[in-house]
Design a protein around this motif. Structure first.
Motif, PDB file in Angstrom:
ATOM      1  N   SER A 231      66.310  35.300 -30.458  1.00 48.86           N
ATOM      2  CA  SER A 231      66.905  36.629 -30.627  1.00 48.86           C
ATOM      3  C   SER A 231      67.177  37.003 -32.068  1.00 48.86           C
ATOM      4  CB  SER A 231      68.232  36.689 -29.854  1.00 48.86           C
ATOM      5  OG  SER A 231      69.174  35.801 -30.443  1.00 48.86           O
ATOM      6  N   GLY A 232      67.198  36.023 -32.964  1.00 53.69           N
ATOM      7  CA  GLY A 232      67.603  36.301 -34.339  1.00 53.69           C
ATOM      8  C   GLY A 232      69.110  36.322 -34.528  1.00 53.69           C
ATOM      9  N   ALA A 233      69.872  35.999 -33.478  1.00 49.62           N
ATOM     10  CA  ALA A 233      71.332  36.018 -33.580  1.00 49.62           C
ATOM     11  C   ALA A 233      71.804  35.012 -34.625  1.00 49.62           C
ATOM     12  CB  ALA A 233      71.946  35.684 -32.221  1.00 49.62           C
ATOM     13  N   LEU A 234      72.811  35.400 -35.417  1.00 53.34           N
ATOM     14  CA  LEU A 234      73.337  34.521 -36.450  1.00 53.34           C
ATOM     15  C   LEU A 234      74.406  33.573 -35.916  1.00 53.34           C
ATOM     16  CD1 LEU A 234      73.537  36.843 -39.574  1.00 53.34           C
ATOM     17  CD2 LEU A 234      71.669  35.389 -38.790  1.00 53.34           C
ATOM     18  N   SER A 235      75.061  33.938 -34.835  1.00 53.18           N
ATOM     19  CA  SER A 235      76.014  33.047 -34.189  1.00 53.18           C
ATOM     20  C   SER A 235      75.262  32.135 -33.227  1.00 53.18           C
ATOM     21  CB  SER A 235      77.059  33.864 -33.418  1.00 53.18           C
ATOM     22  OG  SER A 235      77.953  33.020 -32.732  1.00 53.18           O
ATOM     23  N   VAL A 236      75.609  30.846 -33.233  1.00 53.18           N
ATOM     24  CA  VAL A 236      74.935  29.891 -32.352  1.00 53.18           C
ATOM     25  C   VAL A 236      75.106  30.335 -30.903  1.00 53.18           C
ATOM     26  CG1 VAL A 236      74.966  27.518 -31.494  1.00 53.18           C
ATOM     27  CG2 VAL A 236      75.210  27.970 -33.947  1.00 53.18           C
ATOM     28  N   PRO A 237      74.021  30.491 -30.156  1.00 56.26           N
ATOM     29  CA  PRO A 237      74.142  30.931 -28.766  1.00 56.26           C
ATOM     30  C   PRO A 237      74.859  29.896 -27.907  1.00 56.26           C
ATOM     31  CG  PRO A 237      71.871  31.153 -29.556  1.00 56.26           C
ATOM     32  CD  PRO A 237      72.611  30.341 -30.567  1.00 56.26           C
ATOM     33  N   LEU A 238      75.591  30.350 -26.932  1.00 55.78           N
ATOM     34  CA  LEU A 238      76.242  29.491 -25.949  1.00 55.78           C
ATOM     35  C   LEU A 238      75.263  29.264 -24.811  1.00 55.78           C
ATOM     36  CD1 LEU A 238      78.594  28.012 -24.610  1.00 55.78           C
ATOM     37  CD2 LEU A 238      79.493  30.237 -23.896  1.00 55.78           C
ATOM     38  N   GLN A 239      74.787  28.033 -24.692  1.00 57.65           N
ATOM     39  CA  GLN A 239      73.805  27.691 -23.655  1.00 57.65           C
ATOM     40  C   GLN A 239      74.513  26.886 -22.571  1.00 57.65           C
ATOM     41  OE1 GLN A 239      71.452  27.724 -21.308  1.00 57.65           O
ATOM     42  NE2 GLN A 239      70.064  28.220 -23.004  1.00 57.65           N
ATOM     43  N   LEU A 240      74.697  27.493 -21.404  1.00 59.93           N
ATOM     44  CA  LEU A 240      75.478  26.885 -20.326  1.00 59.93           C
ATOM     45  C   LEU A 240      74.641  26.122 -19.311  1.00 59.93           C
ATOM     46  CD1 LEU A 240      77.991  29.807 -19.619  1.00 59.93           C
ATOM     47  CD2 LEU A 240      78.453  27.675 -20.832  1.00 59.93           C
ATOM     48  N   ALA A 241      73.335  26.103 -19.461  1.00 64.89           N
ATOM     49  CA  ALA A 241      72.471  25.467 -18.463  1.00 64.89           C
ATOM     50  C   ALA A 241      72.838  23.993 -18.272  1.00 64.89           C
ATOM     51  CB  ALA A 241      71.015  25.584 -18.893  1.00 64.89           C
ATOM     52  N   THR A 242      72.798  23.559 -17.021  1.00 67.53           N
ATOM     53  CA  THR A 242      73.062  22.144 -16.738  1.00 67.53           C
ATOM     54  C   THR A 242      71.777  21.320 -16.701  1.00 67.53           C
ATOM     55  OG1 THR A 242      72.993  22.558 -14.354  1.00 67.53           O
ATOM     56  CG2 THR A 242      75.159  22.655 -15.451  1.00 67.53           C
ATOM     57  N   THR A 243      70.635  21.960 -16.489  1.00 72.81           N
ATOM     58  CA  THR A 243      69.379  21.222 -16.427  1.00 72.81           C
ATOM     59  C   THR A 243      68.283  22.017 -17.112  1.00 72.81           C
ATOM     60  OG1 THR A 243      67.940  19.941 -14.955  1.00 72.81           O
ATOM     61  CG2 THR A 243      68.610  22.134 -14.190  1.00 72.81           C
ATOM     62  N   PHE A 244      67.246  21.316 -17.566  1.00 72.01           N
ATOM     63  CA  PHE A 244      66.203  21.926 -18.381  1.00 72.01           C
ATOM     64  C   PHE A 244      64.830  21.499 -17.856  1.00 72.01           C
ATOM     65  CE2 PHE A 244      70.034  21.319 -20.795  1.00 72.01           C
ATOM     66  CZ  PHE A 244      70.194  22.492 -21.508  1.00 72.01           C
ATOM     67  N   GLU A 245      63.844  22.357 -18.012  1.00 72.53           N
ATOM     68  CA  GLU A 245      62.496  22.082 -17.516  1.00 72.53           C
ATOM     69  C   GLU A 245      61.887  20.884 -18.241  1.00 72.53           C
ATOM     70  OE1 GLU A 245      58.328  24.511 -16.733  1.00 72.53           O
ATOM     71  OE2 GLU A 245      59.590  25.053 -18.442  1.00 72.53           O
ATOM     72  N   HIS A 246      61.241  20.015 -17.467  1.00 73.06           N
ATOM     73  CA  HIS A 246      60.435  18.946 -18.061  1.00 73.06           C
ATOM     74  C   HIS A 246      59.083  18.898 -17.364  1.00 73.06           C
ATOM     75  CE1 HIS A 246      61.054  16.278 -14.581  1.00 73.06           C
ATOM     76  NE2 HIS A 246      62.372  16.503 -14.666  1.00 73.06           N
ATOM     77  N   THR A 247      58.164  18.136 -17.910  1.00 71.15           N
ATOM     78  CA  THR A 247      56.831  18.024 -17.326  1.00 71.15           C
ATOM     79  C   THR A 247      56.870  17.088 -16.118  1.00 71.15           C
ATOM     80  OG1 THR A 247      56.238  16.145 -18.715  1.00 71.15           O
ATOM     81  CG2 THR A 247      55.821  18.359 -19.618  1.00 71.15           C
ATOM     82  N   PRO A 248      55.827  17.109 -15.271  1.00 70.88           N
ATOM     83  CA  PRO A 248      55.829  16.229 -14.102  1.00 70.88           C
ATOM     84  C   PRO A 248      56.012  14.755 -14.436  1.00 70.88           C
ATOM     85  CG  PRO A 248      54.142  17.897 -13.855  1.00 70.88           C
ATOM     86  CD  PRO A 248      54.691  18.050 -15.250  1.00 70.88           C
ATOM     87  N   ASP A 249      55.548  14.321 -15.611  1.00 72.13           N
ATOM     88  CA  ASP A 249      55.686  12.907 -15.961  1.00 72.13           C
ATOM     89  C   ASP A 249      56.918  12.624 -16.815  1.00 72.13           C
ATOM     90  OD1 ASP A 249      54.899  14.096 -18.301  1.00 72.13           O
ATOM     91  OD2 ASP A 249      53.270  12.681 -18.738  1.00 72.13           O
ATOM     92  N   GLY A 250      57.866  13.606 -16.876  1.00 71.76           N
ATOM     93  CA  GLY A 250      59.147  13.379 -17.536  1.00 71.76           C
ATOM     94  C   GLY A 250      59.181  13.686 -19.013  1.00 71.76           C
TER      95      GLY A 250
END
Length: 374
Positions: free
Chosen positions: A19-38
């Motif tokens: 986004s170009g935001a100067l303040s560090v974004p607050l990322q609340l996600a508990t899980t993140f995408e990974h590939t099938p082999d981890g």
């Protein structure tokens, strides 16, 4: 290398690539995408392991302390407990005699379960610390200035004692955040902060920090223990702590200026038996504090003539100081530490601890005067 004020304002800060935001974004996600082999294309797997907001905050905290690595925890107690639990079984720990009472309670109640032993020593006297060493000593636990007696220890001298014995030196710097004191530069191996206090700075977030001079085996063990035990700070807490860090130098300058005025006034008051503040020339370790601190902090304690009864009466008459625990926020707080610590407390019964806030100094002076003079 940028100066500490610049690091506080900018460390870990970059425009958000999305986004170009100067303040560090607050990322609340508990899980993140990974590939099938981890594989982790973005570098993240699960919030308990690590998360983008925590990572940005840890980068800033490491920069402030001049550390190779910083780890963020949900509380200062969680950070300290992790540093202790990560020691090898059979280790001996020497704690300073005025260390935070909850860490002394932790040692008494939990060290036997963890296979650790401990003893107390007066850390203002390196010879007393040296005498407390055992062949199995692996950690010296310093706190400077200490809570609540504001004792100061010589960090460089203690680092020499620790390293000569094959041990590490941990410094609890909660009363003196990085803009006031740099323990790692003086030879300490680990710095502990309760980020709930001055780093957060607004009384609305909890957190703890371990900052390591070297990213070695103990740091890796602490990280692994945090991951397995789940002692990870929430992203929102990490974001709030980073926000607090941005104004840390400016806030600390005002905290210190106010505390010095109050210490001088209390020192001259006929109803005050003793003032504990390292900025006073008659403080037993004033010379050490002046040599290793940029300023003397926003914390002080004083003993009221008449003991506990008189101290409680003074605390009850204060109008601007709030009777509350904790410290380092914008508002001024008073606490009768012996009452809070309970029957096992070693704190003088007539002692009141002040966390000096950001109000006008004269208003704070007036409040103390009316409470003492009534």
């Amino acid at each position: 290398m940028p100066r500490i004020e610049t690091l506080a304002a900018r460390a870990g800060s970059r425009p958000d690539p999305t986004s170009g935001a100067l303040s560090v974004p607050l990322q609340l996600a508990t899980t993140f995408e990974h590939t099938p082999d981890g594989q982790l294309p973005q570098g993240w797997l699960y919030q308990r392991y690590d998360n983008p907001t925590q990572h940005e905050t840890e980068q800033a905290l490491a920069a402030l302390d001049g550390a190779a690595r910083a780890l963020l925890f949900p509380t200062g107690m969680a950070a300290g407990a992790t540093a202790l639990q990560a020691l090898p079984a059979g280790s001996h720990v020497v704690l300073c005699d005025d260390s935070y009472f909850s860490f002394r309670a932790l040692a008494a109640q939990q060290f036997p379960r963890w296979g650790l032993t401990w003893s107390l020593a007066d850390f203002s006297d390196p010879d007393a610390v040296r005498a407390a060493l055992r062949p199995e000593t692996r950690l010296l636990w310093a706190e400077t200035p200490s809570n609540p007696l504001l004792k100061v220890c010589d960090i460089a001298a203690l680092a020499d004692v620790a390293h000569a014995a094959g041990a590490q030196l941990l410094v609890d710097g909660t009363f003196a955040p990085p803009v006031l004191q740099q323990p790692l530069a003086l030879g300490a191996d680990i710095v502990l902060h309760s980020a709930t206090k001055y780093l957060g700075g607004h009384g609305d977030v909890m957190g703890g920090v371990l900052a390591f001079r070297e990213d070695g085996a103990h740091a890796a063990d602490c990280h692994g223990l945090r991951l397995l035990a789940g002692a990870t700070a929430s992203p929102f807490a990490a974001w709030m702590i980073l926000r607090g860090v941005r104004t840390l130098p400016a806030r600390m300058a005002w905290h210190c200026a106010n505390a010095k005025q109050l210490a001088l006034a209390l020192h001259a008051h006929p109803r005050v038996a003793r003032v504990h503040y390292p900025g006073l020339p008659d403080h037993p370790q004033h010379a050490v504090a002046a040599a290793q601190m940029r300023d003397f902090g926003g914390m002080l304690s004083f003993e009221v003539d008449g003991g506990e009864t008189a101290a409680l009466a003074v605390a009850g008459r204060l109008r601007l100081f709030t009777n509350a625990t904790s410290l380092g926020s914008t508002e001024s707080l008073v606490e009768h530490r012996a009452s809070i610590e309970g029957p096992a407390s070693t704190t003088p019964r007539g002692l009141l601890r002040l966390s000096v806030g950001l109000e006008h100094a004269q208003d704070l002076l007036d409040d103390l005067a009316q409470a003492l003079d009534a």
